[in-house]
Design a protein around this motif. Sequence first.
Motif, mmCIF file in Angstrom:
data_model
loop_
_atom_site.group_PDB
_atom_site.id
_atom_site.type_symbol
_atom_site.label_atom_id
_atom_site.label_comp_id
_atom_site.label_asym_id
_atom_site.label_seq_id
_atom_site.Cartn_x
_atom_site.Cartn_y
_atom_site.Cartn_z
ATOM 1 N N LEU A 219 0.835 -1.311 -0.210
ATOM 2 C CA LEU A 219 -0.083 -0.114 -0.193
ATOM 3 C C LEU A 219 0.917 1.435 -0.063
ATOM 4 C CD1 LEU A 219 -2.745 -0.886 2.408
ATOM 5 C CD2 LEU A 219 -3.052 -0.536 0.003
ATOM 6 N N HIS B 88 -7.612 -3.867 -4.765
ATOM 7 C CA HIS B 88 -8.035 -3.458 -3.448
ATOM 8 C C HIS B 88 -9.197 -4.058 -2.714
ATOM 9 C CE1 HIS B 88 -4.837 -0.507 -2.692
ATOM 10 N NE2 HIS B 88 -4.821 -0.121 -3.962
ATOM 11 N N THR C 149 -11.684 0.611 2.839
ATOM 12 C CA THR C 149 -11.885 0.533 1.307
ATOM 13 C C THR C 149 -13.319 -0.135 0.991
ATOM 14 O OG1 THR C 149 -9.709 0.004 1.254
ATOM 15 C CG2 THR C 149 -10.984 -1.080 -0.346
#
Length: 422
Positions: free
Chosen positions: A20, A64, A193
Amino acid sequence: MSSPRPAPTRLQLFGWSLALIGMMVPLNVLLALMLTSIGLTFVWIGFPLTLGVVAVLRAFTNVHRQQAGWILGTEIERPYRARVPGHGMYRRVLDIIGDPATWRDIAWLFVESAAGSALAITNFALLVGGIGHITLATWWWALPADADVNLLGFLSVNSTASAIFVGVPVGVLYVVIWYHASPYLMRAQAWLTASLLAPTEAARLANRVQQLTVSRADTVDTQAAELRRIERDLHDGAQARLVALGMSLGMAEETVARDPAAARELLAEARAASSQALAELRDLVRGIHPPVLADRGLDGAIQALVLANPLKTDVEIDIPGRLSAPVESAAYFAVAETLTNVAKHASASKAWIRLTYDDGKLTVLVGDDGRGGADASGGTGLRGIERRLSAFDGTLVVSSPIGGPTVIVMSVPCELIAAEEH
């Protein structure tokens, strides 16, 4: 069915946090390009630029989604509206801009570049900092002679001895904090997310309505095509035979008095025509709903289908009961059509069929060792199967690399029924 991925370990979470951090630069570049491309839609160059950037953005966010779903132990669906066939570039861009999921992706870019990256950096820094403090004494010699390192704001390290007695406990403290906090930090990042990249209930409903609309249209087209096929088969087959039968009987009636031998020949022709018409009607009925399917169920019908197939075919069926008649019919004809395609086009020496039922879903796998290259978008056979299954919310997935093998997986959500209900 593929088994779910096991829950991530702390070291895997650490690796994802490192990934990330590495994605921060492309994430911010993507954010800038996305905003720029939307702004440029007032001139023509913004349209192709938007399509390209959106394709990259959706691939990026899908990675993601998968990772966040892995961490949270759930599957995060793609929330985008299905593409409408036939729309040109300008209409597609307007559809993208009008899709709320696009703006949620952009909002996620902002959130991820701030809060999400902070959580990832914290998880990364705790372990790396802990290891650095524990090993501080081993590389203290590389620091200047008058070095004075402040730890936790009130502990001073200015020698190798203090690096051992102060740095090691502080490093162990960091590692302990990382060990306990890492799952929570990364789950928080995954939750951020999921909260933005997962479909909302409104998006699910809109997508469902669109899927049902397309499925209904496909079902209507399929049924219309089926009715045309039945009408054509009746017109060209049984109807022609019956017309010929009537003519033969009429001629026999006219000639029976003056030429009994000719009348007997005409009656023999009429009998042959009636037998052929009856056989064609039986074949037509079998094409609508095979009697063996009603009598022996999907298992027996597939076994009978394989016995009539000229290609060597292995069969495994694990269905602990009967399914509803429409589902059995759809599955039967899907397998029959697939086997027909294999025999005609695959140049295969062997095929195999697997039918399983698990967790409210019938899964049908048909494979062959032929030349491959099958494409659902390039042929009416597979497309017809896909349409047939779509009426039941079923799916069709084709894996057919050039050179083979070809594997076609069909799934239909359904329920088992009691024998007396069938």
